[in-house]
Design a protein around this motif. Structure first.
Motif: not given
Length: 471
Positions: A116, A119, A277, A279, A286, A289-290, A294, A311-312
């Motif tokens: 995380t 990210l 999104v 990933m 995940h 986590n995303a 965000a 994120l992508s």
């Protein structure tokens, strides 16, 4: 690090100068504890370890360009001597952070901290210069060393905070006071040291207690899907933002699915808008986590479209965490061997199965450390889950805990050749080399002390034609 004179550093850390001809000399480089990283303008921190005494390297680091040594005794070269090197390092970090205008984001949790954090850093650095914890340097030494890499240009400082007991996170927050605090989850990692999940929650919640009140910009970002985390809202005066898949979450995911290769895709919803999104990372875990990343980015002024794009495009920045590599013969190796706890182990197994889809799947698993009285039950549960998920073959590596993994699989119905126990990493390598077929997917995961990254490395070194194509 921001430029400081030796005289200023000595005053900040309460130290005594020795063999310093010019106290106005400037530290313009990084603060390092590894003599191999010493270079022009740096400050070398000499720790006394179990096997190595950093003071012994003092002449070499000064020759390499270090301005001085921060240590606990004179060393015959320019030095600032203190009673406690660790406390002095923390004091220096606190001083530098206070001088900076950066927004400090801190995060903690039982699982997913490093992924995380990576990210968050990749999203925020699209907006402004960002410094973040490398790897898992999240303790009382690694955290101040990370903070000291920030400069006047740094706008966001993202720090991962770990804990092995009550008071640890409180101490880290005193060194680097956060403005935004994120708590991911309360799981079973280190439960043997804490004594229970409630005690873990008490320790993790020290982060939100350290935040400034809402009127001063403090923001607590909490997991709406974890009851123990959500309850931390009562322990802070900061603004509270919830993330998760719950309808009550301020930042949430809808239409979550996995692509054919096992990568999560979802519709991201934030208070300022929604965006899609997909990933590059592997595994449905995940998504949480995303969403956490965000929520942080939204609070710091980024739009839903900006966040979704970042994120992508984000990848894995830390070693041995769901590293997916495909050999020329089609065998896919998933190296997640950096660490393991019950939550991350189960998430990795689900990711393996999602990636498999019609291919043979191998789970090469080892001990999950620091589970205390819960160790037998948790290893048994992971073995059972491997069977329920129809993992083609479980390879349990190591001693007693590995036997518990296999026992769980056996008790769940794996009575044939679906599970096997081997003594060590080399035995696992020998087995896999003899039985792997093109197209198989292999997950390698255990606590760091088991060293199963050697299994992944050996499989890739001996891949077909000797060359490996990273995906």
């Amino acid at each position: 690090m921001i430029t400081l004179s030796l005289a200023e550093i000595a005053e900040v850390v309460g130290g005594r100068t020795h063999d310093i001809p010019d106290a106005s000399a400037q530290v313009t480089g990084p603060v390092v504890r590894d003599s191999r990283e010493a270079g022009p303008g740096c400050l070398f921190v000499a720790f006394v370890g179990e096997r190595v005494d950093g003071h012994d390297f003092a002449p070499a680091v000064v020759e390499a360009g270090a301005v001085a040594v921060l240590g606990s005794r004179p060393v015959g070269v320019p030095a600032i001597v203190v009673d406690d090197v660790q406390s002095a390092l923390g004091a220096l970090a606190r001083h530098v952070v206070r001088r900076l205008g950066a927004t400090l984001v801190a995060l903690t949790g039982s699982a997913g901290k490093t992924s995380t954090k990576d990210l968050i850093a990749q999203v925020l650095r699209r907006k402004a210069p960002t410094v973040f914890t490398p790897g898992s340097m999240n303790n009382e030494v690694g955290l101040p060393l990370t903070a000291l890499t920030a400069t006047e240009e740094t706008k966001f400082l993202v720090l991962e905070m770990g804990a092995r007991g009550i008071g640890h996170i409180r101490y880290l927050c005193e060194l680097t006071p956060p403005k935004v605090g994120l708590v991911l989850n309360v799981g079973s990692a280190h439960i043997g040291e804490f004594g229970g999940r409630e005690q873990i929650a008490q320790a993790k919640g020290e982060l939100v207690e350290a935040l400034p009140p809402a009127e001063e910009g403090g923001t607590a970002i909490l997991n709406a899907d974890d009851g123990l985390v959500r309850a931390m809202a009562s322990r802070t005066k900061a603004k509270v933002i919830l993330f998760g898949e719950s309808d009550e979450a301020d930042v949430r995911a809808e239409n979550v699915r996995l692509t054919d290769s096992g990568q999560p895709s979802f519709r991201l919803h934030t208070p300022s808008g929604a965006s899609d999104v997909t990933m590059r990372l592997y595994g449905e875990h995940h998504v949480s986590n995303a969403l956490a990343a965000a929520a942080v980015a939204h609070e710091l002024g980024m739009s839903a479209d900006e966040i979704a794009t970042a994120l992508s495009e984000a990848g894995s920045l830390s070693r041995w965490r769901m590293e997916v590599t495909e050999r020329p013969d089609g065998v896919t190796v998933v190296n997640d061997a950096y660490n393991a706890n019950p939550e991350s182990m189960k998430a990795a197994l689900r990711a393996l199965v999602a990636m498999g889809k019609g291919r043979r799947t191998w789970a090469v698993l080892g001990k999950m450390a620091e589970l205390g009285d819960e160790a037998l039950a948790e290893h048994d549960a992971v073995g059972r889950l491997a069977v329920r998920l129809n993992v083609s073959k479980l390879v349990a590596v190591g001693g007693r805990e590995a036997q518990w993994l296999q026992l769980g699989a056996y008790n769940e119905g794996s009575w044939g050749e679906e599970s096997v126990h081997v003594s060590d990493a080399q035995a696992a390598v020998d087995l896999l080399r003899s039985e792997l077929r093109p197209g198989d997917v292999v997950l390698v995961k255990a606590s760091r002390s088991v060293g199963l990254e050697r299994v992944a490395a050996a499989l890739l070194e001996t891949g077909a034609e000797g060359e490996v194509a990273a995906r």
